[in-house]
Design a protein around this motif. Structure first.
Motif, mmCIF file in Angstrom:
data_model
loop_
_atom_site.group_PDB
_atom_site.id
_atom_site.type_symbol
_atom_site.label_atom_id
_atom_site.label_comp_id
_atom_site.label_asym_id
_atom_site.label_seq_id
_atom_site.Cartn_x
_atom_site.Cartn_y
_atom_site.Cartn_z
ATOM 1 N N SER A 70 0.796 -1.218 0.000
ATOM 2 C CA SER A 70 0.000 0.000 0.000
ATOM 3 C C SER A 70 0.839 1.284 0.000
ATOM 4 C CB SER A 70 -0.928 -0.069 1.214
ATOM 5 O OG SER A 70 -1.824 0.994 1.223
ATOM 6 N N ASP A 286 -3.144 6.153 -3.068
ATOM 7 C CA ASP A 286 -1.983 5.564 -2.390
ATOM 8 C C ASP A 286 -1.373 4.500 -3.320
ATOM 9 O OD1 ASP A 286 -3.874 3.594 -2.148
ATOM 10 O OD2 ASP A 286 -3.276 3.001 -0.134
ATOM 11 N N ASP A 288 -1.459 1.342 -3.713
ATOM 12 C CA ASP A 288 -2.247 0.262 -4.328
ATOM 13 C C ASP A 288 -3.650 0.736 -4.717
ATOM 14 O OD1 ASP A 288 -3.047 0.462 -1.675
ATOM 15 O OD2 ASP A 288 -3.452 -1.682 -1.464
ATOM 16 N N ASP A 290 -6.262 2.122 -3.170
ATOM 17 C CA ASP A 290 -7.520 1.918 -2.444
ATOM 18 C C ASP A 290 -7.805 3.074 -1.477
ATOM 19 O OD1 ASP A 290 -5.681 1.333 -0.466
ATOM 20 O OD2 ASP A 290 -6.609 -0.568 0.129
ATOM 21 N N HIS A 384 -9.979 5.747 2.967
ATOM 22 C CA HIS A 384 -10.483 4.402 2.669
ATOM 23 C C HIS A 384 -11.997 4.448 2.769
ATOM 24 C CE1 HIS A 384 -7.240 1.460 2.858
ATOM 25 N NE2 HIS A 384 -6.720 2.036 3.911
HETATM 26 MG MG MG Z 1 -3.790 1.103 0.276
#
Ligand code: MG
Ligand code: 16G
Length: 552
Positions: A70, A286, A288, A290, A384
């Motif tokens: 991440s 970020d 990755d 998400d 998130h």
């Molecule tokens: Mg992430």
């Protein structure tokens, strides 16, 4: 190995090829396993075996494995498992993951596998299927090779999703498992994901004035690939200007950019300084993809951040209005889920309009609480989050008969939102498109969106302590129950600050205790945070001579 393992003769040989490093203890935490990529070889092999076992346990349903760390620095890596509906691994299996990862030798590992098979009553003759993906980290390919050895050892059928965002991997798991059923979630391919999202987006903004271009900070990570693939499909409906797309430049990932940089430092990534014009919208993913942060530069040349709380306020308000306009107010209840980190102003704004629940930090807690609402909007302040539509709500939407053209339009928008939103997990790309839809409908710029409410100044501080597990909380992390007496001292302090609020919790991802404070003015929020940090430091038995001086 016992008899039932007769088909798994490869386990010992392959396990020997991926020995555990003796000095390391691994833990499957909120974000799976996460540490230096160079010490994860044995963990990936064992996760391959565990994913196979999980799939067998669930009658051959496909399990997902995502190799990513991440927003962490490039040298870190990690791995997490995804359950069949695209949600996080069931909590009771997290302990199995840690047990396998920590087995000292090959024979300990085999014993641990046998124990899990017995305990979870796994029928080894069932098939196993696993889909896996990875982010752009240099350590990824070798770790995926170790994972593949684990899958081979447990004779799981592998499917390689390649380099994908975490939310795309979740999407693939859900589409593979619902293929050909009445719950079908889309085509089980990366292209299917881009088509689903871009199609819904275009229907939602049809007839609206296109918004000015959006700058997207891809954190030099996998989000850059995804943006380059979805952009052509969005065509003129949304112009994206990707930045920080250097996925193969060593050291660039998450460095001085990305959603975590923006949220933690409340600053514009330096690389955007000469690109983001006054009033223009920008956003950061970020590593990755998400997590999502929005921002803009105001007329006074000040950086203004629009975080997960602001996204929740924007989106929840829009969904509530659509439900009302569609004539579904009495059938469909919308609720919001936050954590203690939500800015007090956002909670006040939302609670005046709809039910708000507070849960402990970590996506799985928010996700589960959001499932309890007909439509559950959940976001962590750090970006998130997503929106969940219950099965009942989706049926209500599908069968509702609108009685006016306005009702019909609102209903169609709601149906398209169920397609646009990645309901398996928070997704920076899907959330970005969702925000853009609302801005286009509301005719909002960043400034108008930002004006929904004014954030209370806040400060986050971390304290290094000997044993963070000595800190235990209740009431969704808002109250400390241990060490005894500390909460009372914090309460006494907080009372002295206008608009003051503070809480203390042990981190789930780092060996530290985190302190959050907010107050009516910035200097007071800072002071409160450092004073509470001082209390924590003293309580944790830190040496007074090494007490950080900013802890007052
Ligand atoms: Mg992430
Ligand atoms: C993990 C969580 C995130 C949470 C963060 C808190 C997932 C997928 N991620 O990254 O939701 O905000 O931990 O970190 O659940 P902390 O416990 O170190 O403060």
């Amino acid at each position: 190995m016992s008899n039932q393992f007769q088909h798994y003769q490869e386990i010992p040989r392959l396990a020997d090829a991926h020995p555990k490093l003796s000095h390391i203890r691994y833990q499957y935490g909120t974000a799976g396993f996460r540490t230096l990529g160079s010490v994860l070889d044995s963990v990936l092999f064992r996760v391959g075996i565990l994913a196979g076992l999980r799939s067998k346990k669930l009658d051959g349903k496909t399990i997902g494995v995502m190799v990513t760390a991440s927003h962490n620095p490039e040298d870190d890596n990690g791995v997490k498992l995804v359950d069949p509906r695209g949600e996080m691994l069931e909590a009771s299996w997290e302990a199995h993951a840690s047990t396998l990862a920590n087995a000292a030798t090959t024979s300990d590992l085999i014993e641990a596998i046998e124990a899990i098979v017995r305990f979870a009553k796994i029928d080894l003759s069932k098939p196993a299927r696993v889909v896996y993906g990875r982010d752009t980290r240099p350590s990824g390919p070798a770790l995926v090779a170790s994972l593949r050895d684990g899958l081979a050892a447990i004779r799981a059928e592998p499917r390689d999703a390649g380099i994908v965002t975490t939310p795309i991997l979740h999407y693939l798991v859900r589409t593979i498992n619902t293929k050909g059923t009445k719950d079908t979630y889309g085509d089980d391919s990366e292209e299917g994901y881009y088509e689903k999202l871009s199609g819904a987006f275009k229907r939602l903004v049809a007839g609206k004035q296109p918004l000015p271009p959006l700058i997207v900070d891809c954190a030099n990570g996998v989000g850059a690939d995804a943006i380059s693939k979805i952009s052509p499909q969005l065509g003129d409906s949304l112009k994206l200007i990707p930045h920080n797309t250097a996925t193969s430049t060593p050291g660039a990932l998450n460095n001085l950019c990305g959603a975590d940089y923006v949220k933690t430092l409340q600053k514009l990534p330096p690389s955007l300084a000469n690109h983001l014009k006054i009033g223009q919208r920008g956003c950061s993913f970020d590593g990755d993809a998400d997590r999502l942060m929005y921002f803009y530069i105001d007329e006074r040349n000040q950086f203004r951040m629009l975080d997960g709380d602001k996204i929740a306020a924007l989106v929840a308000g829009f969904v509530v209005d659509l439900i009302k306009t569609a004539g579904l107010e009495s059938d469909v209840k919308v609720g919001v889920v936050q954590t203690a980190y939500a800015n007090g102003s956002s909670t006040k704004y939302l609670a005046e309009r709809l039910p708000v629940r507070c849960v402990p930090t970590g996506v799985k807690h928010l996700h589960h609480a959001a499932e309890r609402f007909d439509i559950g909007v959940y976001f962590e302040a750090n970006g998130h989050g997503t929106v969940l539509f219950s099965t009942g709500t989706q049926e209500t939407l599908a069968h509702h008969e609108p009685s006016t053209p306005a009702q019909s339009t609102a209903l169609n928008h709601l149906l398209n939102l169920t397609q646009l939103i990645n309901q398996s997990v928070g997704d920076a790309i899907s959330d970005m498109l969702l925000v853009e839809v609302v801005l286009a409908h509301r005719l909002y710029s960043g400034l108008e969106w930002d004006s929904l409410y004014v954030d209370l100044p806040n400060r986050l501080v971390k304290v290094i302590v000997e044993d963070r597990h000595a800190f235990q909380t209740e009431d969704a992390e808002r109250q400390l129950v241990s060490p005894k007496g500390l909460q009372g001292k914090i309460d006494d302090l907080v009372r002295r600050y206008d608009g003051g609020r503070s809480f203390v919790r042990p981190s789930g991802t780092e060996d530290v205790v985190r302190v959050y404070a907010e107050a009516a003015i910035k200097s007071q929020a800072d002071e409160l945070a450092f004073r509470v940090a001082g209390l924590v430091y003293d309580e944790a038995g830190g040496d007074p001579s090494s007490r950080p001086k900013e802890f007052l």
